[in-house]
Design an enzyme around this catalytic site. Structure first.
Site, PDB file in Angstrom:
ATOM      1  N   GLY A 190     -17.870 -33.900 -40.569  1.00  0.00           N
ATOM      2  CA  GLY A 190     -16.628 -34.278 -39.905  1.00  0.00           C
ATOM      3  C   GLY A 190     -16.423 -33.535 -38.597  1.00  0.00           C
ATOM      4  O   GLY A 190     -17.355 -32.956 -38.021  1.00  0.00           O
ATOM      5  N   LEU A 191     -15.202 -33.527 -38.156  1.00  0.00           N
ATOM      6  CA  LEU A 191     -14.817 -32.944 -36.864  1.00  0.00           C
ATOM      7  C   LEU A 191     -15.265 -31.482 -36.723  1.00  0.00           C
ATOM      8  O   LEU A 191     -15.944 -31.124 -35.764  1.00  0.00           O
ATOM      9  CB  LEU A 191     -13.297 -33.057 -36.713  1.00  0.00           C
ATOM     10  CG  LEU A 191     -12.636 -32.339 -35.539  1.00  0.00           C
ATOM     11  CD1 LEU A 191     -13.068 -32.946 -34.223  1.00  0.00           C
ATOM     12  CD2 LEU A 191     -11.111 -32.391 -35.689  1.00  0.00           C
ATOM     13  N   VAL A 192     -14.880 -30.630 -37.675  1.00  0.00           N
ATOM     14  CA  VAL A 192     -15.189 -29.208 -37.568  1.00  0.00           C
ATOM     15  C   VAL A 192     -16.668 -28.950 -37.846  1.00  0.00           C
ATOM     16  O   VAL A 192     -17.309 -28.142 -37.166  1.00  0.00           O
ATOM     17  CB  VAL A 192     -14.296 -28.376 -38.515  1.00  0.00           C
ATOM     18  CG1 VAL A 192     -14.613 -26.892 -38.396  1.00  0.00           C
ATOM     19  CG2 VAL A 192     -12.821 -28.622 -38.209  1.00  0.00           C
ATOM     20  N   GLY A 193     -17.217 -29.657 -38.836  1.00  0.00           N
ATOM     21  CA  GLY A 193     -18.630 -29.486 -39.159  1.00  0.00           C
ATOM     22  C   GLY A 193     -19.533 -29.789 -37.981  1.00  0.00           C
ATOM     23  O   GLY A 193     -20.493 -29.053 -37.699  1.00  0.00           O
ATOM     24  N   TYR A 219      -0.538 -30.331 -49.690  1.00  0.00           N
ATOM     25  CA  TYR A 219      -1.727 -29.867 -48.980  1.00  0.00           C
ATOM     26  C   TYR A 219      -1.592 -28.386 -48.625  1.00  0.00           C
ATOM     27  O   TYR A 219      -2.524 -27.596 -48.814  1.00  0.00           O
ATOM     28  CB  TYR A 219      -1.910 -30.704 -47.710  1.00  0.00           C
ATOM     29  CG  TYR A 219      -3.062 -30.277 -46.831  1.00  0.00           C
ATOM     30  CD1 TYR A 219      -4.366 -30.664 -47.126  1.00  0.00           C
ATOM     31  CD2 TYR A 219      -2.845 -29.513 -45.694  1.00  0.00           C
ATOM     32  CE1 TYR A 219      -5.426 -30.286 -46.311  1.00  0.00           C
ATOM     33  CE2 TYR A 219      -3.892 -29.123 -44.868  1.00  0.00           C
ATOM     34  CZ  TYR A 219      -5.183 -29.521 -45.184  1.00  0.00           C
ATOM     35  OH  TYR A 219      -6.230 -29.137 -44.378  1.00  0.00           O
ATOM     36  N   ASP A 263       9.150 -36.799 -35.923  1.00  0.00           N
ATOM     37  CA  ASP A 263       8.411 -35.853 -35.092  1.00  0.00           C
ATOM     38  C   ASP A 263       7.606 -34.829 -35.889  1.00  0.00           C
ATOM     39  O   ASP A 263       6.657 -34.254 -35.384  1.00  0.00           O
ATOM     40  CB  ASP A 263       9.381 -35.067 -34.190  1.00  0.00           C
ATOM     41  CG  ASP A 263       9.672 -35.796 -32.891  1.00  0.00           C
ATOM     42  OD1 ASP A 263       8.846 -36.617 -32.457  1.00  0.00           O
ATOM     43  OD2 ASP A 263      10.747 -35.541 -32.311  1.00  0.00           O
ATOM     44  N   GLY A 289     -18.202 -30.490 -46.334  1.00  0.00           N
ATOM     45  CA  GLY A 289     -17.451 -31.278 -45.364  1.00  0.00           C
ATOM     46  C   GLY A 289     -18.057 -31.171 -43.981  1.00  0.00           C
ATOM     47  O   GLY A 289     -17.355 -31.208 -42.963  1.00  0.00           O
ATOM     48  N   GLY A 290     -19.383 -31.057 -43.930  1.00  0.00           N
ATOM     49  CA  GLY A 290     -20.057 -30.675 -42.696  1.00  0.00           C
ATOM     50  C   GLY A 290     -20.335 -31.778 -41.709  1.00  0.00           C
ATOM     51  O   GLY A 290     -20.890 -31.505 -40.637  1.00  0.00           O
ATOM     52  N   ARG A 310       2.473 -27.854 -29.645  1.00  0.00           N
ATOM     53  CA  ARG A 310       1.308 -27.515 -30.461  1.00  0.00           C
ATOM     54  C   ARG A 310       0.276 -26.743 -29.642  1.00  0.00           C
ATOM     55  O   ARG A 310       0.171 -26.917 -28.424  1.00  0.00           O
ATOM     56  CB  ARG A 310       0.648 -28.775 -31.024  1.00  0.00           C
ATOM     57  CG  ARG A 310       1.480 -29.585 -32.008  1.00  0.00           C
ATOM     58  CD  ARG A 310       1.657 -28.850 -33.331  1.00  0.00           C
ATOM     59  NE  ARG A 310       2.399 -29.659 -34.300  1.00  0.00           N
ATOM     60  CZ  ARG A 310       3.715 -29.627 -34.462  1.00  0.00           C
ATOM     61  NH1 ARG A 310       4.459 -28.822 -33.692  1.00  0.00           N
ATOM     62  NH2 ARG A 310       4.305 -30.365 -35.380  1.00  0.00           N
TER      63      ARG A 310
END
Length: 314
Positions: free
Chosen positions: A12-15, A137, A270, A9-10, A209
């Site tokens: 995407g966002l975190v990758g 999930y 929410d 998954g490299g 958050r």
């Protein structure tokens, strides 16, 4: 002997955040390979074995997952559970079979019990059911911790996991139907700015958050791979004092993109009001780590989307 580090998954966002961090602290004995879903169907164990045979990794950072925002989770809990269980079992099993030296998997704060005391910490993962909105999930992600513990006990494997709070930054998924709150707001704000209309925010704006910038998370995950030796998970997050409301987030996005008219659609759900996480364990290891200021990180994220609108995932 050098390390060959495979990141599932490299792309995407975190990758991309990890890639940014690894390039910023480049080491001659490390070869980094960032994989996308196009490289292998990780739900298929035989396909995953072929990938490991071809790549021969010594280390794995496991990011690959079926992910989505609140509303897609509400619609597809069974599918989120099934797909993520298959992906995780393939990756963990192959790490064992191919004698990978270290596996770092990425969890989520949504795995924590819905009914709990705050702040949450790493010891509380299995203390009760997760929130009903995304239990499929959440349970699949929890099982990664169970797998890590079991493979350490039975085979002595050095498998661990990290629990980031809400992540944002360049290369996110900006699809308005199934993205998380910040990329959805950035995309909606982009549209509002161009059409001269108000930015409509789903929900009341009151939930709280902790948001962690993807490039900060990248630096922390590279540290985890190189230095962290516990099997038990570690929360990677800004502190409790840096918690912000969705209203503050929307205002920050609007400010970064030059939109002044905000409206809140209180008919929309929410989700959880708060899930404050304690980063004391991280601070014991890295007391001097500096997170990027929220407003600066938000401006960089919005600027990236505007500059890369044509190629951004949406």
């Amino acid at each position: 002997m050098g390390k060959k580090i495979l990141v599932t998954g490299g792309t995407g966002l975190v990758g991309r955040g990890i890639e940014f961090a690894a390039l910023s602290d480049n080491r001659e004995d490390e070869e980094w390979v960032f994989l996308s879903s196009k490289d292998c169907d990780l739900t298929n164990l035989d396909e995953t074995r072929k990938l490991f045979e071809a790549q021969k990794p010594t280390h794995i950072i496991h990011l690959a997952a079926k992910v989505g925002g609140l509303f897609s989770n509400l619609r597809q809990n069974a599918e989120f559970f099934r797909v993520n269980m298959l992906i995780n079992d393939s990756v963990v099993r192959c790490c064992y079979e191919f004698k990978v030296e270290k596996l770092v998997s990425c969890l989520s704060t949504c795995i924590f019990p819905d009914k709990t005391t705050y702040p949450i910490d790493e010891t509380m993962v299995h203390d009760g059911p997760p929130h009903s909105s995304n239990f499929g999930y959440a349970y699949a992600k929890r099982m990664l911790d169970v797998q890590n513990q079991a493979y350490r006990q039975q085979y002595g494997c050095q498998f661990t996991s990290v629990i980031p709070t809400n992540i944002f930054g360049p290369h996110d998924n900006y699809n308005l139907e199934d993205s998380h709150v910040i990329p959805a707001l950035i995309h909606k704000c982009y549209n509002a700015q161009r059409s001269g209309t108000a930015l409509t925010v789903y929900g009341s704006g009151t939930p709280l958050r902790q948001f962690v910038y993807s490039r900060d998370l990248g630096r922390l995950m590279v540290w985890t791979l190189r230095e962290y030796t516990e099997t038990e998970p570690i929360i990677l997050s800004v502190g409790e004092e840096d918690e912000v409301s969705i209203k503050q987030v929307a205002e920050s996005v609007a400010k970064s993109m030059g939109v002044s008219d905000l409206q809140f659609d209180t008919a929309k759900a929410d989700g959880q009001f708060k899930k404050t996480a304690n980063n004391a364990k991280l601070r014991r290891y890295l007391p001097d780590f500096q997170f990027t200021p929220f407003e600066q990180a938000m401006k960089e994220s919005c600027d990236w989307f505007v500059e890369n609108y044509e190629v951004a995932r949406k």
